[in-house]
Design an enzyme around this catalytic site. Structure first.
Site, PDB file in Angstrom:
ATOM      1  N   ARG A  39       0.823  -1.208   0.000  1.00 13.01           N
ATOM      2  CA  ARG A  39       0.000   0.000   0.000  1.00 13.01           C
ATOM      3  C   ARG A  39       0.863   1.267   0.000  1.00 13.01           C
ATOM      4  O   ARG A  39       0.524   2.260  -0.664  1.00 13.01           O
ATOM      5  CB  ARG A  39      -0.942   0.000   1.208  1.00 13.01           C
ATOM      6  CG  ARG A  39      -2.015   1.066   1.102  1.00 13.01           C
ATOM      7  CD  ARG A  39      -3.168   0.876   2.071  1.00 13.01           C
ATOM      8  NE  ARG A  39      -4.331   1.633   1.623  1.00 13.01           N
ATOM      9  CZ  ARG A  39      -4.868   2.656   2.301  1.00 13.01           C
ATOM     10  NH1 ARG A  39      -4.377   3.006   3.460  1.00 13.01           N
ATOM     11  NH2 ARG A  39      -5.896   3.307   1.808  1.00 13.01           N
ATOM     12  N   HIS A  85       0.481   4.095  -2.810  1.00 10.84           N
ATOM     13  CA  HIS A  85       0.122   5.489  -2.498  1.00 10.84           C
ATOM     14  C   HIS A  85       1.238   6.473  -2.870  1.00 10.84           C
ATOM     15  O   HIS A  85       0.955   7.641  -3.139  1.00 10.84           O
ATOM     16  CB  HIS A  85      -0.276   5.627  -1.032  1.00 10.84           C
ATOM     17  CG  HIS A  85      -1.700   5.229  -0.782  1.00 10.84           C
ATOM     18  ND1 HIS A  85      -2.444   5.691   0.270  1.00 10.84           N
ATOM     19  CD2 HIS A  85      -2.527   4.411  -1.479  1.00 10.84           C
ATOM     20  CE1 HIS A  85      -3.663   5.159   0.227  1.00 10.84           C
ATOM     21  NE2 HIS A  85      -3.735   4.365  -0.824  1.00 10.84           N
ATOM     22  N   TRP A 105     -10.417  -8.582   2.946  1.00 12.13           N
ATOM     23  CA  TRP A 105     -11.218  -8.915   1.765  1.00 12.13           C
ATOM     24  C   TRP A 105     -11.270 -10.426   1.511  1.00 12.13           C
ATOM     25  O   TRP A 105     -12.170 -10.916   0.858  1.00 12.13           O
ATOM     26  CB  TRP A 105     -10.640  -8.238   0.526  1.00 12.13           C
ATOM     27  CG  TRP A 105     -10.781  -6.756   0.466  1.00 12.13           C
ATOM     28  CD1 TRP A 105     -11.795  -6.060  -0.154  1.00 12.13           C
ATOM     29  CD2 TRP A 105      -9.895  -5.756   0.981  1.00 12.13           C
ATOM     30  NE1 TRP A 105     -11.580  -4.702  -0.044  1.00 12.13           N
ATOM     31  CE2 TRP A 105     -10.427  -4.491   0.647  1.00 12.13           C
ATOM     32  CE3 TRP A 105      -8.692  -5.792   1.703  1.00 12.13           C
ATOM     33  CZ2 TRP A 105      -9.806  -3.291   1.000  1.00 12.13           C
ATOM     34  CZ3 TRP A 105      -8.079  -4.600   2.063  1.00 12.13           C
ATOM     35  CH2 TRP A 105      -8.633  -3.369   1.718  1.00 12.13           C
ATOM     36  N   HIS A 134      -6.317  -6.107  -3.472  1.00 11.01           N
ATOM     37  CA  HIS A 134      -7.134  -6.222  -2.254  1.00 11.01           C
ATOM     38  C   HIS A 134      -7.325  -7.675  -1.808  1.00 11.01           C
ATOM     39  O   HIS A 134      -7.993  -7.914  -0.798  1.00 11.01           O
ATOM     40  CB  HIS A 134      -8.472  -5.493  -2.414  1.00 11.01           C
ATOM     41  CG  HIS A 134      -8.342  -4.007  -2.229  1.00 11.01           C
ATOM     42  ND1 HIS A 134      -9.369  -3.122  -2.466  1.00 11.01           N
ATOM     43  CD2 HIS A 134      -7.292  -3.247  -1.815  1.00 11.01           C
ATOM     44  CE1 HIS A 134      -8.955  -1.891  -2.216  1.00 11.01           C
ATOM     45  NE2 HIS A 134      -7.697  -1.925  -1.826  1.00 11.01           N
TER      46      HIS A 134
HETATM   47 FE1  CCH Z   1      -6.501  -0.263  -1.448  1.00 13.54          FE
HETATM   48  N1  CCH Z   1      -7.409   0.260   0.316  1.00 13.54           N
HETATM   49  N2  CCH Z   1      -7.792   0.938  -2.460  1.00 13.54           N
HETATM   50  N3  CCH Z   1      -5.509  -0.627  -3.162  1.00 13.54           N
HETATM   51  N4  CCH Z   1      -5.156  -1.323  -0.384  1.00 13.54           N
HETATM   52  C1  CCH Z   1      -7.063  -0.181   1.568  1.00 13.54           C
HETATM   53  C2  CCH Z   1      -6.086  -1.100   1.879  1.00 13.54           C
HETATM   54  C3  CCH Z   1      -5.235  -1.662   0.942  1.00 13.54           C
HETATM   55  C4  CCH Z   1      -8.839   1.636  -1.922  1.00 13.54           C
HETATM   56  C5  CCH Z   1      -9.102   1.810  -0.571  1.00 13.54           C
HETATM   57  C6  CCH Z   1      -8.443   1.141   0.453  1.00 13.54           C
HETATM   58  C7  CCH Z   1      -5.817  -0.150  -4.404  1.00 13.54           C
HETATM   59  C8  CCH Z   1      -6.976   0.552  -4.737  1.00 13.54           C
HETATM   60  C9  CCH Z   1      -7.876   1.050  -3.828  1.00 13.54           C
HETATM   61  C10 CCH Z   1      -4.117  -2.054  -0.940  1.00 13.54           C
HETATM   62  C11 CCH Z   1      -3.656  -1.981  -2.241  1.00 13.54           C
HETATM   63  C12 CCH Z   1      -4.309  -1.288  -3.258  1.00 13.54           C
HETATM   64  C13 CCH Z   1      -7.899   0.452   2.537  1.00 13.54           C
HETATM   65  C14 CCH Z   1      -7.826   0.237   4.036  1.00 13.54           C
HETATM   66  C15 CCH Z   1      -8.760   1.262   1.845  1.00 13.54           C
HETATM   67  C16 CCH Z   1      -9.851   2.129   2.433  1.00 13.54           C
HETATM   68  C17 CCH Z   1      -6.726   1.085   4.693  1.00 13.54           C
HETATM   69  C18 CCH Z   1      -6.625   0.827   6.182  1.00 13.54           C
HETATM   70  O1  CCH Z   1      -7.636   1.017   6.874  1.00 13.54           O
HETATM   71  O2  CCH Z   1      -5.534   0.437   6.631  1.00 13.54           O
HETATM   72  C19 CCH Z   1      -9.626   2.208  -2.984  1.00 13.54           C
HETATM   73  C20 CCH Z   1     -10.877   3.057  -2.820  1.00 13.54           C
HETATM   74  C21 CCH Z   1      -9.048   1.840  -4.150  1.00 13.54           C
HETATM   75  C22 CCH Z   1      -9.581   2.195  -5.492  1.00 13.54           C
HETATM   76  O3  CCH Z   1      -9.198   1.669  -6.503  1.00 13.54           O
HETATM   77  C23 CCH Z   1      -4.755  -0.477  -5.315  1.00 13.54           C
HETATM   78  C24 CCH Z   1      -4.712  -0.066  -6.782  1.00 13.54           C
HETATM   79  C25 CCH Z   1      -3.811  -1.181  -4.599  1.00 13.54           C
HETATM   80  C26 CCH Z   1      -2.485  -1.741  -5.043  1.00 13.54           C
HETATM   81  C27 CCH Z   1      -2.203  -2.061  -6.283  1.00 13.54           C
HETATM   82  C28 CCH Z   1      -3.538  -2.917   0.082  1.00 13.54           C
HETATM   83  C29 CCH Z   1      -2.403  -3.934  -0.126  1.00 13.54           C
HETATM   84  C30 CCH Z   1      -4.249  -2.663   1.264  1.00 13.54           C
HETATM   85  C31 CCH Z   1      -4.049  -3.339   2.620  1.00 13.54           C
HETATM   86  C32 CCH Z   1      -3.168  -2.505   3.522  1.00 13.54           C
HETATM   87  C33 CCH Z   1      -2.976  -3.105   4.882  1.00 13.54           C
HETATM   88  O4  CCH Z   1      -2.491  -2.374   5.751  1.00 13.54           O
HETATM   89  O5  CCH Z   1      -3.273  -4.273   5.110  1.00 13.54           O
END
Ligand code: CCH
Length: 287
Positions: free
Chosen positions: A44, A48, A187, A171
């Site tokens: 993530r 970002h 997820w 996700h």
């Molecule tokens: Fe995402 N993401 N993401 N995401 N994401 C969150 C967590 C992860 C969105 C929203 C969220 C991508 C696209 C999107 C990861 C990778 C990717 C969370 C929870 C939200 C909200 C954060 C928390 O509470 O810690 C949205 C909206 C989109 C729209 O497209 C893309 C693209 C990627 C990578 C290619 C990953 C991995 C996580 C998990 C992080 C963790 O701490 O476990």
């Protein structure tokens, strides 16, 4: 004595593989975090750092590591990513020659491969920039919104519909944290292994609104232990997106191939590579 020219260290493939190995061993060692791995939060961080790119102005992207500075680090979307940045500090201290920008992306590459995902070819060449290169808030997607918003955000980076869906498969990894985004839960049932389960679950589970005080999110009807964001459900509510969800749900090899290609594109947005920068493929520790 004649003044000696200072030695400039030019890192080679082996040097980057050594950084990779150090990240991989720290991932293995620090297994008391979340579901047993820092891998998801490192992915993530890399996303970002990269996803702020704007193709019109050429601003944002992973070149710069500007999330180190408060204006960008404190954007709502980046809440909690200090855990990932802090995890990498000892690595940066051991290999001071690597820029934060290159290190964050290398950590994303390493995490995906170590979580049994596809090979992700990597090119170094990012330079750290100062606070003036911080991007404005609002460039990353808002989980409460649907398909129009997703298209606005990802088209701005230069992606198409197929690529939006392929990226979302990330996700399969990690979870939402109520104290970071407000949302809660994972997820998939295997949040530290990259698979196409995200697509399978999107299609095969019945998703209902979760009854709680938090922001609107979905839960699976059968176990109530998994979650989907409104932005996730948009991928099956939109016909064009859904066709790709079906393809990736049916074919993990296709997902791996397309995911690798699109994440390389994401990680390289706006990076001014030199012509000599060669793609490196690191050996996973399990191989
Ligand atoms: Fe995402 N993401 N993401 N995401 N994401 C969150 C967590 C992860 C969105 C929203 C969220 C991508 C696209 C999107 C990861 C990778 C990717 C969370 C929870 C939200 C909200 C954060 C928390 O509470 O810690 C949205 C909206 C989109 C729209 O497209 C893309 C693209 C990627 C990578 C290619 C990953 C991995 C996580 C998990 C992080 C963790 O701490 O476990």
């Amino acid at each position: 004595a004649a003044p000696s020219t200072p030695k400039v260290f030019t890192p080679k493939f082996e040097d980057y593989q050594a950084v990779y190995n150090e990240i991989a061993s720290r991932l293995e060692e620090k297994d008391d975090y979340d579901d047993g791995s820092y891998g998801p939060v490192l992915v993530r961080l890399a996303w970002h750092a990269s996803g702020t790119y704007d193709k019109e102005t050429g601003t944002g992207g992973s070149n710069g590591a500007t999330m180190r500075f408060a204006p960008e680090g404190s954007h709502g979307a980046n809440a909690g990513l200090n855990a990932a940045r802090d995890f990498l500090e000892p690595i940066k201290a051991k290999f001071p020659w690597i820029s934060y920008s290159d290190l964050w992306i290398l950590a994303g590459v390493c995490s995906i491969q170590e979580m049994l995902g596809p090979q992700i070819p990597y090119r170094p060449g990012r330079a750290d920039r100062d606070i003036s290169a911080c991007t404005p808030d609002g460039r990353l997607p808002d989980a409460a919104q649907g398909q129009d918003h997703l298209r606005n955000i990802f088209y701005r980076m230069g992606f198409n519909d197929q690529e939006i869906v392929a990226l979302a498969g990330a996700h399969a990894l990690g979870r939402c944290h109520a104290n970071r985004s407000g949302y809660e839960g994972p997820w998939t049932f295997s949040p530290t292994v990259l698979t196409n389960d995200y697509y399978k679950l999107l299609l095969n589970e019945k998703w209902q609104w979760k009854k709680w005080e938090g922001p609107k999110q979905y839960e699976d009807k059968s176990t109530k232990s998994l979650m989907m964001l409104p932005a996730d459900l948009a991928l099956i509510q939109d016909k064009k997106f859904k066709a790709y969800v079906e393809k990736y749900a049916a074919d993990n090899d296709l997902f791996f191939k397309d995911f690798s290609a699109v994440i390389v594109k994401l990680f390289e947005l706006g990076v001014p590579f030199t012509e000599s920068a060669e793609k490196m493929v690191f050996k996973p520790t399990s191989a």
